[in-house]
Design an enzyme around this catalytic site. Structure first.
Site, mmCIF file in Angstrom:
data_model
loop_
_atom_site.group_PDB
_atom_site.id
_atom_site.type_symbol
_atom_site.label_atom_id
_atom_site.label_comp_id
_atom_site.label_asym_id
_atom_site.label_seq_id
_atom_site.Cartn_x
_atom_site.Cartn_y
_atom_site.Cartn_z
ATOM 1 N N GLU A 45 75.448 8.169 -64.868
ATOM 2 C CA GLU A 45 74.783 8.439 -66.159
ATOM 3 C C GLU A 45 73.288 8.735 -65.957
ATOM 4 O OE1 GLU A 45 75.982 6.658 -69.729
ATOM 5 O OE2 GLU A 45 78.068 6.469 -69.095
HETATM 6 N N1 CAA Z 1 68.839 14.543 -76.813
HETATM 7 C C1 CAA Z 1 68.984 15.720 -77.458
HETATM 8 N N2 CAA Z 1 68.645 16.919 -76.899
HETATM 9 C C2 CAA Z 1 68.145 16.887 -75.634
HETATM 10 C C3 CAA Z 1 67.967 15.691 -74.908
HETATM 11 C C4 CAA Z 1 68.322 14.493 -75.558
HETATM 12 N N3 CAA Z 1 68.170 13.314 -74.957
HETATM 13 N N4 CAA Z 1 67.466 15.988 -73.687
HETATM 14 C C5 CAA Z 1 67.318 17.330 -73.646
HETATM 15 N N5 CAA Z 1 67.736 17.858 -74.823
HETATM 16 C C6 CAA Z 1 67.690 19.244 -75.225
HETATM 17 C C7 CAA Z 1 66.255 19.721 -75.155
HETATM 18 O O1 CAA Z 1 65.549 19.373 -76.326
HETATM 19 C C8 CAA Z 1 66.397 21.220 -74.964
HETATM 20 O O2 CAA Z 1 66.603 21.890 -76.193
HETATM 21 P P1 CAA Z 1 65.355 22.577 -77.012
HETATM 22 O O3 CAA Z 1 64.778 23.602 -76.098
HETATM 23 O O4 CAA Z 1 66.017 23.144 -78.227
HETATM 24 O O5 CAA Z 1 64.388 21.476 -77.324
HETATM 25 C C9 CAA Z 1 67.703 21.322 -74.160
HETATM 26 O O6 CAA Z 1 68.420 20.097 -74.337
HETATM 27 C C10 CAA Z 1 67.407 21.531 -72.694
HETATM 28 O O7 CAA Z 1 66.558 20.465 -72.284
HETATM 29 P P2 CAA Z 1 65.817 20.442 -70.865
HETATM 30 O O8 CAA Z 1 65.170 21.773 -70.625
HETATM 31 O O9 CAA Z 1 64.964 19.215 -70.796
HETATM 32 O O10 CAA Z 1 67.060 20.323 -69.890
HETATM 33 P P3 CAA Z 1 67.124 20.326 -68.310
HETATM 34 O O11 CAA Z 1 68.154 21.300 -67.921
HETATM 35 O O12 CAA Z 1 65.764 20.397 -67.729
HETATM 36 O O13 CAA Z 1 67.754 18.869 -68.018
HETATM 37 C C11 CAA Z 1 67.810 16.503 -67.642
HETATM 38 C C12 CAA Z 1 67.235 17.682 -68.451
HETATM 39 C C13 CAA Z 1 67.254 15.258 -68.328
HETATM 40 C C14 CAA Z 1 67.396 16.499 -66.201
HETATM 41 C C15 CAA Z 1 69.358 16.546 -67.772
HETATM 42 O O14 CAA Z 1 69.912 17.604 -67.055
HETATM 43 C C16 CAA Z 1 70.022 15.265 -67.309
HETATM 44 O O15 CAA Z 1 70.055 14.277 -68.045
HETATM 45 N N6 CAA Z 1 70.593 15.249 -66.085
HETATM 46 C C17 CAA Z 1 71.372 14.122 -65.611
HETATM 47 C C18 CAA Z 1 72.812 14.324 -65.949
HETATM 48 C C19 CAA Z 1 73.544 13.023 -66.099
HETATM 49 O O16 CAA Z 1 73.015 12.020 -66.594
HETATM 50 N N7 CAA Z 1 74.796 13.016 -65.715
HETATM 51 C C20 CAA Z 1 75.622 11.860 -65.899
HETATM 52 C C21 CAA Z 1 77.041 12.281 -65.871
HETATM 53 S S1 CAA Z 1 78.030 11.312 -66.925
HETATM 54 C C22 CAA Z 1 78.400 9.896 -66.119
HETATM 55 O O17 CAA Z 1 77.901 9.560 -65.094
HETATM 56 C C23 CAA Z 1 79.385 9.088 -66.879
HETATM 57 C C24 CAA Z 1 80.205 8.205 -66.044
HETATM 58 O O18 CAA Z 1 81.282 8.587 -65.701
HETATM 59 C C25 CAA Z 1 79.743 6.835 -65.739
#
Ligand code: CAA
Length: 378
Positions: free
Chosen positions: A362
């Site tokens: 996550e």
């Molecule tokens: N809530 C709502 N919208 C969001 C958001 C949030 N928390 N974070 C980003 N967004 C939106 C942004 O606002 C943006 O939209 P706008 O331009 O309209 O504002 C859009 O999404 C793109 O945002 P970013 O440019 O910031 O996105 P990015 O590509 O740079 O990625 C990141 C951001 C935080 C690095 C993201 O890719 C991330 O969280 N990566 C990690 C992935 C992850 O957590 N994977 C877990 C897999 S699930 C798992 O592990 C479950 C399990 O089985 C235990």
């Protein structure tokens, strides 16, 4: 902020604590032999734990977010696998439908998910798209009243056991993360192929599988939210999911602290309990302080969420700190136990193995730092 549990929250904590002792503790050898806890999940459904925060009109317990977090905390203290099954089912399996689903989708899925009859999973990660979730390659092409999905996913918690998969796929690959859609996929959909269950370091008994979609047809009625708006659904639910994983880490951290403290008081060397040595006493002091700080971060993020306030940064802080504490406490607990801590006769080696993944799934600790720093510097 008031950190007192309400009477209702205290009752829920006690119920979960008693349940974990009675049902999970005796099952630990089975979990460690990698048996999925099907009966335990069923009983959690009967107790209302699989739908704690789902409103009563959709068959849930209608309780607050702090109660949900305390349930994951208490379950994980006994065995972290049960904590992650509930966390994934709720935060990223059920909640996307609760918050983004149509009334028809809620009727079709939510009631049975809240009752524990249907288990949820979340399919975002791919072989070449982990932290960079927006670069996923699974493709969804519109056809005949629905979409045809092709691609593969990895590290899917609850995969193979789940009945409902929240799947993310590119509907417009030219738009990157702005061209991703979310779909609700039934576990028995033709073309959904369950692959290998990973042989993991820890979290035994949980399922972590590879999935392949081979010309898998998903009807338009199972599109979740708007087309091309799936990335925000993933991110918004991960915000909340991260508090669940932080609570899981808190459970492991507390279990390691308690085991180390009890052992240090009992184990006599050089004519006195080893706790009387500052080398051990200071370790316990540091473990207890970091655990308390984790607890405050976790419940503060949970309280914000319960009040409907934004909590992405607080959730990331809680996950970052609590997962580091779980790892540190587990390492130190093994050290306090010495040679015995390195054997499977004591639980601390399990805490050591289980703690590690809380810094990975996550969103890795590095991703949490990105979320926090982006938020502070935007
Ligand atoms: N809530 C709502 N919208 C969001 C958001 C949030 N928390 N974070 C980003 N967004 C939106 C942004 O606002 C943006 O939209 P706008 O331009 O309209 O504002 C859009 O999404 C793109 O945002 P970013 O440019 O910031 O996105 P990015 O590509 O740079 O990625 C990141 C951001 C935080 C690095 C993201 O890719 C991330 O969280 N990566 C990690 C992935 C992850 O957590 N994977 C877990 C897999 S699930 C798992 O592990 C479950 C399990 O089985 C235990």
């Amino acid at each position: 902020m008031d950190f007192q549990f309400t009477e209702e929250q205290q009752m829920m904590r006690k119920l979960v604590k008693d349940f974990a002792k009675a049902e999970i503790e005796p099952f630990i050898p089975n979990l460690e032999a990698d048996e999925f806890p099907t009966e335990i999940v069923k009983k959690m459904g009967e107790l209302g734990l699989m739908g704690i925060t789902v409103p009563e009109e959709y068959g849930g317990a209608g309780m607050d977010f702090v109660s949900y977090i305390s349930a994951i905390h208490e379950l994980s203290k006994v065995h972290a696998t049960v904590g992650v099954i509930l966390s994934v089912h709720t935060s990223v399996g059920t909640n996307p439908i609760l918050y983004f689903g149509t009334e028809e989708q809620k009727e079709r899925y939510l009631k049975r998910m809240a009752a524990g009859e249907l288990l949820g999973a979340f399919c975002l990660t791919e072989p070449a798209s982990g932290s960079d979730a927006g670069s996923l390659k699974t493709r969804a092409v519109k056809k005949d009243g629905g979409y045809v999905l092709n691609g593969s996913k990895v590290f899917i918690t609850n995969g193979g056991e789940a009945d409902v998969y929240i799947v993310f796929a590119a509907t417009d690959p030219s738009k990157g993360s702005y061209g991703i859609s979310a779909f609700i996929v039934d576990g028995d959909t033709p073309g959904l192929v369950i692959g290998k269950n990973e042989d993991k370091m820890g979290m035994h008994g949980s399922r972590t599988v590879q999935l392949t979609f081979e010309d898998m047809f998903v009807p338009e009625s199972n599109l979740l939210g708007e087309e091309n708006a799936g990335f925000k659904i993933a991110m918004a639910n991960l915000d909340v999911g991260r508090i669940g994983i932080a609570a899981q880490a808190l459970g492991i951290a507390e279990a390691a602290l308690e085991a180390a403290t009890d052992y240090a008081k009992e184990r006599v060397q050089f004519g006195k309990p080893i706790a009387a040595n500052q080398g051990i006493g200071f370790k316990i002091a540091d473990m207890a302080t970091a655990t308390e700080a984790s607890r405050l971060l976790v419940y503060r993020a949970a309280q914000l969420r319960a009040e409907g306030k934004s909590c992405a940064q607080e959730a990331s802080m809680a996950k970052l700190f609590a997962s580091q504490t779980a790892m540190d406490n587990a390492i130190e607990a093994v050290q306090v136990f010495g040679g015995y801590g390195y054997t499977k006769d004591y639980p601390v080696e399990r805490y050591f193995r289980d703690a590690k993944v809380t810094q990975i799934y996550e969103g890795t600790s590095e991703i949490q730092r990105i979320v926090i720093s982006k938020n502070l510097t935007k």
